[in-house]
Design an enzyme around this catalytic site. Structure first.
Site, mmCIF file in Angstrom:
data_model
loop_
_atom_site.group_PDB
_atom_site.id
_atom_site.type_symbol
_atom_site.label_atom_id
_atom_site.label_comp_id
_atom_site.label_asym_id
_atom_site.label_seq_id
_atom_site.Cartn_x
_atom_site.Cartn_y
_atom_site.Cartn_z
ATOM 1 C CG LEU A 103 -1.863 1.063 1.734
ATOM 2 C CD1 LEU A 103 -2.772 1.734 0.494
ATOM 3 C CD2 LEU A 103 -2.454 1.085 2.936
ATOM 4 N NE ARG A 107 6.048 6.598 -5.691
ATOM 5 C CZ ARG A 107 6.862 6.475 -6.753
ATOM 6 N NH1 ARG A 107 7.972 7.080 -6.629
ATOM 7 N NH2 ARG A 107 6.348 6.239 -7.979
ATOM 8 C CD GLN A 114 1.840 0.388 8.780
ATOM 9 O OE1 GLN A 114 2.429 0.974 7.721
ATOM 10 N NE2 GLN A 114 1.713 -0.740 8.699
ATOM 11 C CB SER A 116 4.943 2.547 15.899
ATOM 12 O OG SER A 116 6.177 2.174 16.318
ATOM 13 N NE ARG A 118 12.188 1.908 16.662
ATOM 14 C CZ ARG A 118 12.531 3.142 16.776
ATOM 15 N NH1 ARG A 118 12.007 4.333 16.308
ATOM 16 N NH2 ARG A 118 13.723 3.217 17.490
ATOM 17 C CG ASN A 205 -5.619 13.293 -4.533
ATOM 18 O OD1 ASN A 205 -5.682 12.394 -5.590
ATOM 19 N ND2 ASN A 205 -4.457 13.848 -4.563
ATOM 20 N NE ARG A 207 -4.120 13.037 -11.997
ATOM 21 C CZ ARG A 207 -3.544 14.016 -12.487
ATOM 22 N NH1 ARG A 207 -2.957 15.018 -11.716
ATOM 23 N NH2 ARG A 207 -3.006 13.964 -13.752
ATOM 24 C CG HIS A 211 -2.607 5.368 -10.194
ATOM 25 N ND1 HIS A 211 -2.488 4.677 -11.213
ATOM 26 C CD2 HIS A 211 -1.422 4.939 -9.495
ATOM 27 C CE1 HIS A 211 -1.447 4.426 -11.483
ATOM 28 N NE2 HIS A 211 -0.684 4.335 -10.523
ATOM 29 N NE ARG A 216 -0.839 -1.832 -5.237
ATOM 30 C CZ ARG A 216 0.284 -2.631 -5.004
ATOM 31 N NH1 ARG A 216 0.617 -3.798 -5.311
ATOM 32 N NH2 ARG A 216 1.551 -1.731 -4.882
HETATM 33 C C1 LIG Z 1 0.417 -6.413 -9.238
HETATM 34 C C2 LIG Z 1 1.531 -5.425 -8.798
HETATM 35 C C3 LIG Z 1 2.771 -5.872 -8.794
HETATM 36 C C4 LIG Z 1 3.826 -5.062 -8.227
HETATM 37 N N1 LIG Z 1 5.123 -5.951 -7.995
HETATM 38 C C5 LIG Z 1 6.066 -5.190 -7.523
HETATM 39 C C6 LIG Z 1 7.609 -5.899 -7.374
HETATM 40 O O1 LIG Z 1 7.686 -7.069 -7.670
HETATM 41 N N2 LIG Z 1 8.441 -4.887 -6.816
HETATM 42 C C7 LIG Z 1 8.360 -3.832 -6.465
HETATM 43 O O2 LIG Z 1 9.132 -2.866 -6.324
HETATM 44 N N3 LIG Z 1 7.049 -3.130 -6.785
HETATM 45 C C8 LIG Z 1 5.907 -3.679 -7.201
HETATM 46 N N4 LIG Z 1 4.751 -3.329 -7.550
HETATM 47 C C9 LIG Z 1 4.485 -1.633 -6.887
HETATM 48 C C10 LIG Z 1 4.631 -0.873 -8.275
HETATM 49 O O3 LIG Z 1 5.950 -0.917 -8.952
HETATM 50 C C11 LIG Z 1 4.375 0.455 -7.786
HETATM 51 O O4 LIG Z 1 5.474 1.415 -6.901
HETATM 52 C C12 LIG Z 1 3.037 0.804 -6.982
HETATM 53 O O5 LIG Z 1 1.957 -0.005 -7.753
HETATM 54 C C13 LIG Z 1 2.684 2.147 -6.896
HETATM 55 O O6 LIG Z 1 2.396 2.592 -8.343
HETATM 56 P P1 LIG Z 1 2.747 4.132 -8.860
HETATM 57 O O7 LIG Z 1 4.246 4.349 -8.689
HETATM 58 O O8 LIG Z 1 2.024 4.314 -10.083
HETATM 59 O O9 LIG Z 1 1.972 4.927 -7.606
HETATM 60 P P2 LIG Z 1 2.189 6.383 -7.009
HETATM 61 O O10 LIG Z 1 3.392 6.189 -6.385
HETATM 62 O O11 LIG Z 1 1.080 6.770 -6.242
HETATM 63 O O12 LIG Z 1 2.370 7.508 -8.278
HETATM 64 C C14 LIG Z 1 1.131 7.761 -9.165
HETATM 65 C C15 LIG Z 1 1.735 8.084 -10.502
HETATM 66 O O13 LIG Z 1 2.338 9.525 -10.077
HETATM 67 C C16 LIG Z 1 3.558 9.623 -11.161
HETATM 68 N N5 LIG Z 1 4.635 9.428 -10.324
HETATM 69 C C17 LIG Z 1 4.795 9.411 -8.839
HETATM 70 N N6 LIG Z 1 6.021 9.440 -8.484
HETATM 71 C C18 LIG Z 1 6.610 9.652 -9.885
HETATM 72 C C19 LIG Z 1 8.049 9.840 -9.879
HETATM 73 N N7 LIG Z 1 8.926 10.147 -8.804
HETATM 74 N N8 LIG Z 1 8.700 10.558 -11.177
HETATM 75 C C20 LIG Z 1 7.684 10.323 -12.130
HETATM 76 N N9 LIG Z 1 6.146 10.226 -11.921
HETATM 77 C C21 LIG Z 1 5.916 9.784 -10.801
HETATM 78 C C22 LIG Z 1 3.318 8.227 -12.106
HETATM 79 O O14 LIG Z 1 2.572 8.650 -13.133
HETATM 80 C C23 LIG Z 1 2.697 7.288 -11.125
HETATM 81 O O15 LIG Z 1 2.040 6.324 -11.854
HETATM 82 C C24 LIG Z 1 3.857 -4.007 -7.848
HETATM 83 C C25 LIG Z 1 2.585 -3.143 -8.134
HETATM 84 C C26 LIG Z 1 1.250 -4.002 -8.724
HETATM 85 C C27 LIG Z 1 0.043 -3.597 -8.885
#
Ligand SMILES: Cc1cc2nc3c(=O)[nH]c(=O)nc-3n(C[C@H](O)[C@H](O)[C@H](O)COP(=O)(O)OP(=O)(O)OC[C@H]3O[C@@H](n4cnc5c(N)ncnc54)[C@H](O)[C@@H]3O)c2cc1C
Length: 266
Positions: A103, A107, A114, A116, A118, A205, A207, A211, A216
Site C-alpha cells: 500500500l 506515493r 501506521q 508502530s 516499536r 485524493n 485521483r 489509480h 490493486r
Molecule cells: C500487481 C503489482 C505487482 C507489483 N510488484 C512489484 C514488485 O515486484 N516489486 C516492486 O518493487 N514493486 C512492485 N509493485 C509496485 C509498483 O511498482 C508501484 O510502486 C506501485 O504500484 C505504486 O504505483 P505508482 O508508482 O504508479 O503509484 P504512485 O506512487 O501513487 O504514483 C502515481 C503516479 O504518479 C506518477 N509519479 C509518482 N512518482 C513519480 C516520480 N517520482 N516520477 C515520475 N512520476 C511519478 C506516476 O505517473 C505514477 O503512476 C507492484 C504493483 C502491482 C500493482
C-alpha cells in the site's frame, strides 16, 4: 493470539463545502449564483470538482448542464488534476504488514499514519490469514495447519525475545524507560511474520484513489490488497457515485473479485 480474515474499513473524513463563502465568491465575480452555477447540487464531492474545474475558464453557469456528463468529460479527457481537490480519510484495520508494505508504495496524493511496532507491544499477536487459506476454503485446510503452527511459533518467539531482552539489556545505556522499551520491541519484532496484523490511517485524493483501485483491484494484484481495494471502492462509490461509478466489479471463479474502470488512470 487471534486470527483475522477480513479487514475493517472506516470512511472517517470527507470533503465539505463552505457554501456561504462560495456564494460570496460568485457574487463578487458577477457570475450566476448557486444553484445555477453549481450543477452538482448537494453532491459535495462532485461540486468541489465542478467549482475547481470551472475556475479554469470562469465558466460558472455556462457549458455542460448535466453534471454526470461534465465529470465524465473530465475523466475521459484525463483532466486529472481537479480530482486532487477531493480527499477522503480511511482507517483500515485487520490487514497484514505485507499488505501495507504494498500500500505505502502508492506515493502521489497519499498520506499514511501506521501503528508502530516499536511503540506498541505485539505480545497479543493478531495475525491476518491470506485469502487462499481462509476458513471458507476447505480444500486448503492442510496448508492452513502449516500456517497456524508457524504463527503460534512466531508469537511465542516474540514473547520470549521480549522477556530475554528485558532481563539482559542494561538500563544504564538508555536515557529513559521509553527508549529501552522501544529498543526491546524493535529487536523482538524481527521474528514477526508478514501476516502480522496492522492498523493504518490513510488520506488520499480521488485521483490517487482511482489509480490505487485500478492497480490493486486488477487480476494481477495480491488477493488481500485486491479485496481491500474493492472494499474501499464500494464505500466510495456510495459516497461519490459520479467520481467512482465507472468502475465495474466482476466475480471470478476462484471466489475473488476484480474491478476495472471505464476511464483508466486520469
Ligand atoms: C500487481 C503489482 C505487482 C507489483 N510488484 C512489484 C514488485 O515486484 N516489486 C516492486 O518493487 N514493486 C512492485 N509493485 C509496485 C509498483 O511498482 C508501484 O510502486 C506501485 O504500484 C505504486 O504505483 P505508482 O508508482 O504508479 O503509484 P504512485 O506512487 O501513487 O504514483 C502515481 C503516479 O504518479 C506518477 N509519479 C509518482 N512518482 C513519480 C516520480 N517520482 N516520477 C515520475 N512520476 C511519478 C506516476 O505517473 C505514477 O503512476 C507492484 C504493483 C502491482 C500493482
Amino acid at each position: 493470539m487471534a486470527f483475522k480474515e477480513n479487514p475493517s474499513v472506516y470512511l472517517v473524513t470527507k470533503p465539505a463545502i463552505n457554501w456561504p463563502q462560495i456564494a460570496n465568491f460568485f457574487e463578487e465575480e458577477n457570475v450566476p449564483p448557486i444553484p445555477d452555477s453549481v450543477r452538482a447540487g448537494d453532491d459535495e464531492s462532485a461540486a468541489v470538482i465542478e467549482i475547481s474545474a470551472r475556475m479554469c475558464y470562469m465558466s460558472y453557469g455556462r457549458g455542460r448542464r448535466d453534471i454526470t456528463d461534465f465529470i465524465n468529460n473530465l475523466l475521459s479527457s484525463k483532466d486529472g488534476s481537479v480530482f486532487e481537490h477531493v480527499n477522503y480519510g480511511l482507517i483500515v484495520t485487520g490487514v497484514s504488514r505485507s499488505l501495507t508494505h504494498e500500500l505505502v508504495r502508492h506515493r502521489a496524493g497519499f498520506a499514511y499514519s501506521q501503528r508502530s511496532q516499536r511503540y506498541v507491544d505485539e505480545t497479543e499477536g493478531t495475525f491476518v490469514i491470506p485469502p487462499a487459506l481462509s476458513s471458507k476454503r476447505d480444500f486448503t485446510k492442510e496448508a492452513r495447519k502449516v500456517l497456524d503452527d508457524a504463527l503460534v511459533h512466531a508469537a511465542e518467539s516474540y514473547t520470549e525475545l521480549v522477556t530475554a531482552l528485558e532481563k539482559s539489556l542494561p538500563k544504564s545505556i538508555f536515557d529513559s524507560n521509553t527508549d529501552r522499551r522501544k529498543a526491546i520491541r524493535q529487536a523482538a519484532r524481527s521474528v514477526l511474520p508478514n501476516a502480522t496484523e496492522t492498523k493504518i490511517f490513510i488520506t488520499a485524493n480521488v485521483r490517487a484513489l482511482r489509480h490505487f483501485i485500478e492497480l490493486r483491484g486488477a487480476n494481477f494484484a495480491d488477493w488481500e490488497i485486491r479485496f481491500l481495494a474493492i472494499e474501499i471502492l464500494k464505500l466510495l462509490r456510495v459516497e461519490a457515485p459520479l467520481l467512482f461509478g465507472d468502475f465495474l466489479i466482476e466475480d471470478l471463479e476462484d471466489g475473488t473479485q476484480i474491478t476495472y474502470p471505464k476511464y483508466s488512470k486520469v
